[in-house]
Design a protein around this motif. Structure first.
Motif, PDB file in Angstrom:
ATOM      1  N   SER A 134       9.878  -8.713  40.743  1.00  0.00           N
ATOM      2  CA  SER A 134      10.677  -7.548  40.361  1.00  0.00           C
ATOM      3  C   SER A 134      10.047  -6.846  39.163  1.00  0.00           C
ATOM      4  O   SER A 134       9.190  -7.422  38.464  1.00  0.00           O
ATOM      5  N   ALA A 135      10.486  -5.602  38.927  1.00  0.00           N
ATOM      6  CA  ALA A 135       9.950  -4.848  37.797  1.00  0.00           C
ATOM      7  C   ALA A 135      10.221  -5.564  36.475  1.00  0.00           C
ATOM      8  O   ALA A 135       9.352  -5.644  35.596  1.00  0.00           O
ATOM      9  N   THR A 136      11.419  -6.107  36.345  1.00  0.00           N
ATOM     10  CA  THR A 136      11.766  -6.809  35.102  1.00  0.00           C
ATOM     11  C   THR A 136      10.895  -8.039  34.902  1.00  0.00           C
ATOM     12  O   THR A 136      10.419  -8.307  33.790  1.00  0.00           O
ATOM     13  N   SER A 137      10.652  -8.772  35.974  1.00  0.00           N
ATOM     14  CA  SER A 137       9.841  -9.992  35.871  1.00  0.00           C
ATOM     15  C   SER A 137       8.401  -9.672  35.494  1.00  0.00           C
ATOM     16  O   SER A 137       7.792 -10.388  34.679  1.00  0.00           O
ATOM     17  N   THR A 138       7.827  -8.619  36.074  1.00  0.00           N
ATOM     18  CA  THR A 138       6.446  -8.265  35.750  1.00  0.00           C
ATOM     19  C   THR A 138       6.320  -7.831  34.298  1.00  0.00           C
ATOM     20  O   THR A 138       5.357  -8.193  33.614  1.00  0.00           O
ATOM     21  N   VAL A 139       7.295  -7.074  33.811  1.00  0.00           N
ATOM     22  CA  VAL A 139       7.256  -6.623  32.416  1.00  0.00           C
ATOM     23  C   VAL A 139       7.360  -7.814  31.475  1.00  0.00           C
ATOM     24  O   VAL A 139       6.600  -7.933  30.498  1.00  0.00           O
ATOM     25  N   LEU A 140       8.287  -8.729  31.755  1.00  0.00           N
ATOM     26  CA  LEU A 140       8.461  -9.900  30.890  1.00  0.00           C
ATOM     27  C   LEU A 140       7.239 -10.813  30.920  1.00  0.00           C
ATOM     28  O   LEU A 140       6.832 -11.348  29.888  1.00  0.00           O
ATOM     29  N   ALA A 141       6.632 -10.974  32.104  1.00  0.00           N
ATOM     30  CA  ALA A 141       5.442 -11.823  32.201  1.00  0.00           C
ATOM     31  C   ALA A 141       4.291 -11.234  31.399  1.00  0.00           C
ATOM     32  O   ALA A 141       3.599 -11.936  30.654  1.00  0.00           O
ATOM     33  N   SER A 142       4.067  -9.931  31.526  1.00  0.00           N
ATOM     34  CA  SER A 142       2.973  -9.275  30.804  1.00  0.00           C
ATOM     35  C   SER A 142       3.199  -9.330  29.294  1.00  0.00           C
ATOM     36  O   SER A 142       2.294  -9.689  28.524  1.00  0.00           O
ATOM     37  N   ALA A 143       4.398  -8.972  28.852  1.00  0.00           N
ATOM     38  CA  ALA A 143       4.680  -8.943  27.417  1.00  0.00           C
ATOM     39  C   ALA A 143       4.639 -10.341  26.812  1.00  0.00           C
ATOM     40  O   ALA A 143       4.145 -10.534  25.692  1.00  0.00           O
ATOM     41  N   THR A 144       5.143 -11.332  27.542  1.00  0.00           N
ATOM     42  CA  THR A 144       5.136 -12.700  27.029  1.00  0.00           C
ATOM     43  C   THR A 144       3.721 -13.244  26.908  1.00  0.00           C
ATOM     44  O   THR A 144       3.370 -13.922  25.927  1.00  0.00           O
ATOM     45  N   LEU A 145       2.883 -12.964  27.901  1.00  0.00           N
ATOM     46  CA  LEU A 145       1.486 -13.404  27.821  1.00  0.00           C
ATOM     47  C   LEU A 145       0.807 -12.801  26.599  1.00  0.00           C
ATOM     48  O   LEU A 145       0.093 -13.499  25.861  1.00  0.00           O
ATOM     49  N   ARG A 146       1.032 -11.510  26.356  1.00  0.00           N
ATOM     50  CA  ARG A 146       0.448 -10.865  25.166  1.00  0.00           C
ATOM     51  C   ARG A 146       0.920 -11.569  23.897  1.00  0.00           C
ATOM     52  O   ARG A 146       0.134 -11.817  22.977  1.00  0.00           O
ATOM     53  N   ALA A 147       2.198 -11.878  23.830  1.00  0.00           N
ATOM     54  CA  ALA A 147       2.731 -12.528  22.633  1.00  0.00           C
ATOM     55  C   ALA A 147       2.130 -13.919  22.443  1.00  0.00           C
ATOM     56  O   ALA A 147       1.790 -14.315  21.320  1.00  0.00           O
ATOM     57  N   VAL A 148       1.969 -14.666  23.536  1.00  0.00           N
ATOM     58  CA  VAL A 148       1.492 -16.047  23.428  1.00  0.00           C
ATOM     59  C   VAL A 148       0.045 -16.094  22.948  1.00  0.00           C
ATOM     60  O   VAL A 148      -0.303 -16.936  22.108  1.00  0.00           O
ATOM     61  N   TYR A 149      -0.833 -15.205  23.456  1.00  0.00           N
ATOM     62  CA  TYR A 149      -2.222 -15.312  22.997  1.00  0.00           C
ATOM     63  C   TYR A 149      -2.422 -14.741  21.593  1.00  0.00           C
ATOM     64  O   TYR A 149      -3.530 -14.791  21.058  1.00  0.00           O
ATOM     65  N   HIS A 150      -1.353 -14.220  20.973  1.00  0.00           N
ATOM     66  CA  HIS A 150      -1.391 -13.870  19.548  1.00  0.00           C
ATOM     67  C   HIS A 150      -0.642 -14.895  18.698  1.00  0.00           C
ATOM     68  O   HIS A 150      -0.466 -14.699  17.491  1.00  0.00           O
ATOM     69  N   LEU A 151      -0.222 -15.998  19.307  1.00  0.00           N
ATOM     70  CA  LEU A 151       0.585 -16.981  18.605  1.00  0.00           C
ATOM     71  C   LEU A 151      -0.170 -17.648  17.459  1.00  0.00           C
ATOM     72  O   LEU A 151       0.449 -18.141  16.509  1.00  0.00           O
ATOM     73  N   TYR A 152      -1.494 -17.669  17.505  1.00  0.00           N
ATOM     74  CA  TYR A 152      -2.274 -18.280  16.429  1.00  0.00           C
ATOM     75  C   TYR A 152      -2.039 -17.569  15.096  1.00  0.00           C
ATOM     76  O   TYR A 152      -2.326 -18.125  14.023  1.00  0.00           O
TER      77      TYR A 152
END
Length: 292
Positions: A218-236
């Motif tokens: 779904s549109a909501t799932s794709t947005v959350l997956a993309s935004a969460t991935l961006r946040a995680v690889y900046h977690l350092y």
């Protein structure tokens, strides 16, 4: 004479009565051969999902795992997060070998973009292209204008998030550049910033959201997956920057869904990183309210 004629006829090769086989493109194959040319497999959801996993494993998915490990390391260190430093662009050779350092810097920029080339190739395989996700130069004026507005909004907000989270001890001290002040320092920092913009926005927004949509998300799932991935690889950079990049990801995904173009996001991201990298050279240690 009759004997000669019989001999000549006997020596002539017999005509092959087996009809030629032709493949799907019309090219003839060997007569009598039972081999059937292989046909390309249909792009099933399983193959599409495997493709996405491979692309992420070669690029920002691996960065997310590395950032998570670094964050755990920072949390378990004796020092608080605010007392630790994360350096983004660092020297690759000693002060006495600047040309070796430059070579390694350029190498890192060039080959970091290999996953982007792979993504464009994979899009062409499915009869799409970079233009399908808006990664082209057909609208330079509008892309630059939109990118500049996004950079001002996201960049300003991101700086506030970083300063507040650092004061609260939720983020490490970020050193955008620790290069040695060589003549090529600024060009390399600009290239690094452009590389970040291209790599992250093409893969995490354009490619990932399109492929997940094709997989039925779904549109909501794709947005959350993309935004969460961006946040995680900046977690350092700490929990504060995790939240800041999550917000950035949500805004960028909204923009992409509305306008269907990655290029303004590339412009915005590159501009934000250029300001951070170049600004660190001239401002860190001279402006009191900037952590250094």
């Amino acid at each position: 004479m009759a004997a000669i004629r019989l001999t000549l006829c006997h020596d002539l090769p017999m005509a092959d009565s087996t009809p030629e086989r032709r493949n799907a493109s019309g090219a003839a194959t060997a007569r009598g051969s039972s081999e059937v040319p292989a046909q390309p497999s249909a792009l099933t959801p399983r193959l599409l999902g495997t493709e996405v996993l491979c692309v992420l494993a070669l690029s920002l998915g691996a960065a997310a795992v590395s950032a998570t490990i670094s964050f755990v390391s920072a949390l378990t260190a004796p020092e608080s997060l605010g007392q630790q430093t994360a350096s983004l662009v660092t020297p690759q050779a000693g002060d006495q070998r600047p040309w070796l350092d430059l070579s390694r810097q350029l190498y890192s920029v060039l080959f970091a973009l290999a996953p982007v080339a792979l993504v464009v190739h994979l899009l062409h395989r499915t009869r799409e292209s970079a233009a399908t996700i808006g990664f082209d130069v057909r609208r330079p004026g509008r892309d630059l204008g939109s990118g500049a507005v996004l950079a001002a909004v996201i960049g300003g907000g991101g700086l506030v998030v970083y300063l507040v989270s650092w004061q609260l001890g939720m983020s490490v001290t970020v050193a955008p550049s620790t290069l040695n002040g060589n003549w090529w320092q600024l060009p390399v920092l600009i290239l690094q910033a452009v590389k970040n913009g291209v790599l992250e926005e093409v893969i995490v927004v354009g490619y990932l959201m399109r492929r997940l949509g094709q997989l039925g998300w779904s549109a909501t799932s794709t947005v959350l997956a993309s935004a969460t991935l961006r946040a995680v690889y900046h977690l350092y950079q700490g929990a504060g920057m995790f939240l800041g990049n999550l917000a950035m990801g949500l805004v960028f995904c909204w923009f992409y869904r509305r306008y269907g173009r990655v290029m303004p996001l590339v412009v915005a991201h590159a501009a934000i990183d250029i300001a951070a990298f170049v600004g660190s050279v001239f401002l860190l240690g001279k402006v009191e309210w900037l952590p250094s």
